[in-house]
Write a protein that holds these residues in place. Sequence first.
Motif, PDB file in Angstrom:
ATOM      1  N   VAL A 374     -46.681  61.669 -10.383  1.00 19.81           N
ATOM      2  CA  VAL A 374     -46.312  62.601  -9.312  1.00 19.81           C
ATOM      3  C   VAL A 374     -46.916  63.981  -9.538  1.00 19.81           C
ATOM      4  CG1 VAL A 374     -44.365  63.828  -8.253  1.00 19.81           C
ATOM      5  CG2 VAL A 374     -44.189  61.374  -8.728  1.00 19.81           C
ATOM      6  N   GLY A 375     -46.944  64.429 -10.812  1.00 16.14           N
ATOM      7  CA  GLY A 375     -47.425  65.781 -11.109  1.00 16.14           C
ATOM      8  C   GLY A 375     -48.829  66.058 -10.618  1.00 16.14           C
ATOM      9  N   PRO A 376     -49.833  65.259 -11.021  1.00 13.68           N
ATOM     10  CA  PRO A 376     -51.193  65.494 -10.533  1.00 13.68           C
ATOM     11  C   PRO A 376     -51.309  65.354  -9.011  1.00 13.68           C
ATOM     12  CG  PRO A 376     -51.234  64.110 -12.484  1.00 13.68           C
ATOM     13  CD  PRO A 376     -49.799  64.235 -12.084  1.00 13.68           C
ATOM     14  N   PHE A 377     -50.497  64.451  -8.421  1.00 17.14           N
ATOM     15  CA  PHE A 377     -50.562  64.261  -6.965  1.00 17.14           C
ATOM     16  C   PHE A 377     -50.076  65.507  -6.225  1.00 17.14           C
ATOM     17  CE2 PHE A 377     -48.416  63.089  -2.993  1.00 17.14           C
ATOM     18  CZ  PHE A 377     -49.467  62.505  -2.307  1.00 17.14           C
ATOM     19  N   ILE A 378     -48.907  66.038  -6.638  1.00 19.33           N
ATOM     20  CA  ILE A 378     -48.368  67.235  -5.981  1.00 19.33           C
ATOM     21  C   ILE A 378     -49.299  68.422  -6.184  1.00 19.33           C
ATOM     22  CG2 ILE A 378     -46.486  68.919  -6.020  1.00 19.33           C
ATOM     23  CD1 ILE A 378     -44.580  66.695  -6.708  1.00 19.33           C
ATOM     24  N   THR A 379     -49.761  68.596  -7.415  1.00 18.15           N
ATOM     25  CA  THR A 379     -50.650  69.718  -7.704  1.00 18.15           C
ATOM     26  C   THR A 379     -51.962  69.576  -6.941  1.00 18.15           C
ATOM     27  OG1 THR A 379     -49.714  69.675  -9.933  1.00 18.15           O
ATOM     28  CG2 THR A 379     -51.570  71.144  -9.560  1.00 18.15           C
ATOM     29  N   GLY A 380     -52.470  68.344  -6.847  1.00 16.63           N
ATOM     30  CA  GLY A 380     -53.692  68.105  -6.084  1.00 16.63           C
ATOM     31  C   GLY A 380     -53.523  68.445  -4.620  1.00 16.63           C
ATOM     32  N   THR A 381     -52.322  68.195  -4.096  1.00 17.29           N
ATOM     33  CA  THR A 381     -52.036  68.542  -2.701  1.00 17.29           C
ATOM     34  C   THR A 381     -52.096  70.051  -2.504  1.00 17.29           C
ATOM     35  OG1 THR A 381     -50.610  66.593  -2.483  1.00 17.29           O
ATOM     36  CG2 THR A 381     -50.347  68.334  -0.834  1.00 17.29           C
ATOM     37  N   LEU A 382     -51.556  70.799  -3.455  1.00 19.57           N
ATOM     38  CA  LEU A 382     -51.614  72.262  -3.379  1.00 19.57           C
ATOM     39  C   LEU A 382     -53.053  72.757  -3.487  1.00 19.57           C
ATOM     40  CD1 LEU A 382     -48.568  73.289  -5.641  1.00 19.57           C
ATOM     41  CD2 LEU A 382     -48.660  73.182  -3.145  1.00 19.57           C
ATOM     42  N   VAL A 383     -53.846  72.114  -4.348  1.00 18.19           N
ATOM     43  CA  VAL A 383     -55.252  72.480  -4.487  1.00 18.19           C
ATOM     44  C   VAL A 383     -55.988  72.236  -3.174  1.00 18.19           C
ATOM     45  CG1 VAL A 383     -57.434  71.847  -5.593  1.00 18.19           C
ATOM     46  CG2 VAL A 383     -55.354  72.114  -6.983  1.00 18.19           C
ATOM     47  N   THR A 384     -55.753  71.093  -2.553  1.00 16.26           N
ATOM     48  CA  THR A 384     -56.395  70.761  -1.281  1.00 16.26           C
ATOM     49  C   THR A 384     -56.017  71.763  -0.198  1.00 16.26           C
ATOM     50  OG1 THR A 384     -56.345  68.408  -1.857  1.00 16.26           O
ATOM     51  CG2 THR A 384     -56.676  68.958   0.468  1.00 16.26           C
ATOM     52  N   ALA A 385     -54.765  72.215  -0.238  1.00 16.62           N
ATOM     53  CA  ALA A 385     -54.298  73.187   0.761  1.00 16.62           C
ATOM     54  C   ALA A 385     -54.761  74.600   0.454  1.00 16.62           C
ATOM     55  CB  ALA A 385     -52.772  73.146   0.835  1.00 16.62           C
ATOM     56  N   GLY A 386     -55.363  74.790  -0.735  1.00 15.02           N
ATOM     57  CA  GLY A 386     -55.878  76.107  -1.098  1.00 15.02           C
ATOM     58  C   GLY A 386     -54.817  77.086  -1.572  1.00 15.02           C
ATOM     59  N   ILE A 387     -53.654  76.588  -1.983  1.00 12.82           N
ATOM     60  CA  ILE A 387     -52.566  77.482  -2.395  1.00 12.82           C
ATOM     61  C   ILE A 387     -52.095  77.181  -3.827  1.00 12.82           C
ATOM     62  CG2 ILE A 387     -51.735  77.931  -0.058  1.00 12.82           C
ATOM     63  CD1 ILE A 387     -49.572  75.808  -0.538  1.00 12.82           C
ATOM     64  N   ALA A 388     -52.930  76.470  -4.587  1.00 13.54           N
ATOM     65  CA  ALA A 388     -52.521  76.101  -5.951  1.00 13.54           C
ATOM     66  C   ALA A 388     -52.311  77.326  -6.824  1.00 13.54           C
ATOM     67  CB  ALA A 388     -53.555  75.179  -6.576  1.00 13.54           C
ATOM     68  N   TYR A 389     -53.051  78.408  -6.530  1.00 15.25           N
ATOM     69  CA  TYR A 389     -52.820  79.664  -7.236  1.00 15.25           C
ATOM     70  C   TYR A 389     -52.321  80.683  -6.221  1.00 15.25           C
ATOM     71  CZ  TYR A 389     -53.368  83.710 -10.234  1.00 15.25           C
ATOM     72  OH  TYR A 389     -53.118  84.839 -10.980  1.00 15.25           O
ATOM     73  N   PRO A 390     -51.136  81.224  -6.372  1.00 16.15           N
ATOM     74  CA  PRO A 390     -50.242  81.139  -7.536  1.00 16.15           C
ATOM     75  C   PRO A 390     -49.138  80.085  -7.406  1.00 16.15           C
ATOM     76  CG  PRO A 390     -49.481  82.883  -6.119  1.00 16.15           C
ATOM     77  CD  PRO A 390     -50.682  82.278  -5.433  1.00 16.15           C
ATOM     78  N   TRP A 391     -49.073  79.375  -6.246  1.00 16.74           N
ATOM     79  CA  TRP A 391     -47.908  78.544  -5.980  1.00 16.74           C
ATOM     80  C   TRP A 391     -47.779  77.367  -6.946  1.00 16.74           C
ATOM     81  CZ3 TRP A 391     -43.986  80.163  -3.239  1.00 16.74           C
ATOM     82  CH2 TRP A 391     -44.199  81.216  -2.351  1.00 16.74           C
ATOM     83  N   GLY A 392     -48.898  76.911  -7.504  1.00 12.58           N
ATOM     84  CA  GLY A 392     -48.816  75.835  -8.480  1.00 12.58           C
ATOM     85  C   GLY A 392     -47.991  76.244  -9.690  1.00 12.58           C
ATOM     86  N   PHE A 393     -48.163  77.485 -10.140  1.00 17.33           N
ATOM     87  CA  PHE A 393     -47.402  77.956 -11.299  1.00 17.33           C
ATOM     88  C   PHE A 393     -45.936  78.188 -10.950  1.00 17.33           C
ATOM     89  CE2 PHE A 393     -51.725  79.353 -12.729  1.00 17.33           C
ATOM     90  CZ  PHE A 393     -51.789  78.480 -13.815  1.00 17.33           C
ATOM     91  N   TYR A 394     -45.674  78.622  -9.707  1.00 18.77           N
ATOM     92  CA  TYR A 394     -44.277  78.743  -9.286  1.00 18.77           C
ATOM     93  C   TYR A 394     -43.611  77.372  -9.276  1.00 18.77           C
ATOM     94  CZ  TYR A 394     -45.752  83.371  -7.613  1.00 18.77           C
ATOM     95  OH  TYR A 394     -46.255  84.639  -7.521  1.00 18.77           O
TER      96      TYR A 394
END
Length: 419
Positions: A374-394
């Motif tokens: 689940v972790g890489p999938f959720i984080t990958g979704t944030l990356v695809t949406a362009g919001i992984a930084y900073p929201w990935g760390f939150y």
Amino acid sequence: MSTPAAAPSAANTARASDTRWPAILCWLAVALEGFDLVVLGAVIPELLATNAIGFTPEAATLVATLSLVGVGLGAAAVGPIADRFGRRYTIIFCVLFFSIFTILVAFSPNVALFTTFRFIAGLALGAVMPGCLAYISEHNKSGKTGKATTLTMTGYHAGAVAISLLAVFYSHNWHLLFIAGGVAGLVLVPLLWWKLPESQEFVAAQVAKQAPAESTAVAPKTGMAGLFVGRFKLVTIGVWAASFMGLLLVYGLNTWLPKIMADAGYEVSDSLVMLFVMNIGAVVGLVIAGWLADKHGTKPIVLMWFLLAAVFLAALSIPMTSQILLNIAVFITGVFVFSAQVLVYAFVSAIYPPTARGTAIGMASAVGRIGAIVGPFITGTLVTAGIAYPWGFYLFAVVAVLGFAAMVIVPKAVDAAGR
């Protein structure tokens, strides 16, 4: 008079040497797991660049996912087997099994067989670590499982670092990397057979189960039934949730940290260095966490580790102009994030009776593997949406807080009958 005194000393030295072998062999087995799990990620870029045996991005995603599914299923299945047939035979069989199928991966003529062999190897790879942790916790006569568990798990990171370094020089020959992992396992098997005795605590538990009842004491339940007796229900629910959160963090960060930091504006080369620095922090964290857990109790240190992981994960969302300061922050984050999950295993090893210990560790690992997917999938979704930084760390910080909350509900001590 001096001669008789020397004989016990020599015997004690021999016994001390013998007691070190199980610790060394379990460390090596876990190191091989780390090597053979990480090898896939190390060779995927080469497989895609050369279109080897027909690899495509879709095929690589499928192989990586099914590999983790196999690992999770293996972790779930190994517990009852280890609790029924013993730790020794389980560990030996699993090392032999994944070594054979890892070698077969190297000779796969197409993606379908590559995926099949990798999935089957994953079943045994997922089973090795729970078996070794159950064994080493019982082998440790002090009754304190923190340092024994965390030191054993440094083997995983050693294996991961070893394959990462080999891949730098030999990734163009991906077959060789799989063969190396498989052959190393086959070499280890005879040594395991020769120098790995059965866990004496497991043997004693089996004898106690078969002995005629001479008292009104209730015998501890075995297998899955032993995970939900009395207050063990709370323990099981809590450690499953904590394991899920812990491995979500570990795999989410290991998979996407370089990309997230690159999106934050850091140089790609610096982002790769950060991943290495975080893993070095993991090894340091394992050593410190184990020592503190044995000194102050495992549960308080697990709680502190998850809480500090949340703080430092949130801190990584703050832009830092100093590369030194940034690497220090990443290092400290690695100290807490990676070893928090291992401390959960140490807690499980200490609190469950031998009749259910293998199942308890295996199921905690299996549920954790769901988080690893689940972790890489959720984080990958944030990356695809362009919001992984900073929201990935939150997101990661919230996950760490949830891991903390899961361990809060867990009783600090439960007797063998679940009281």
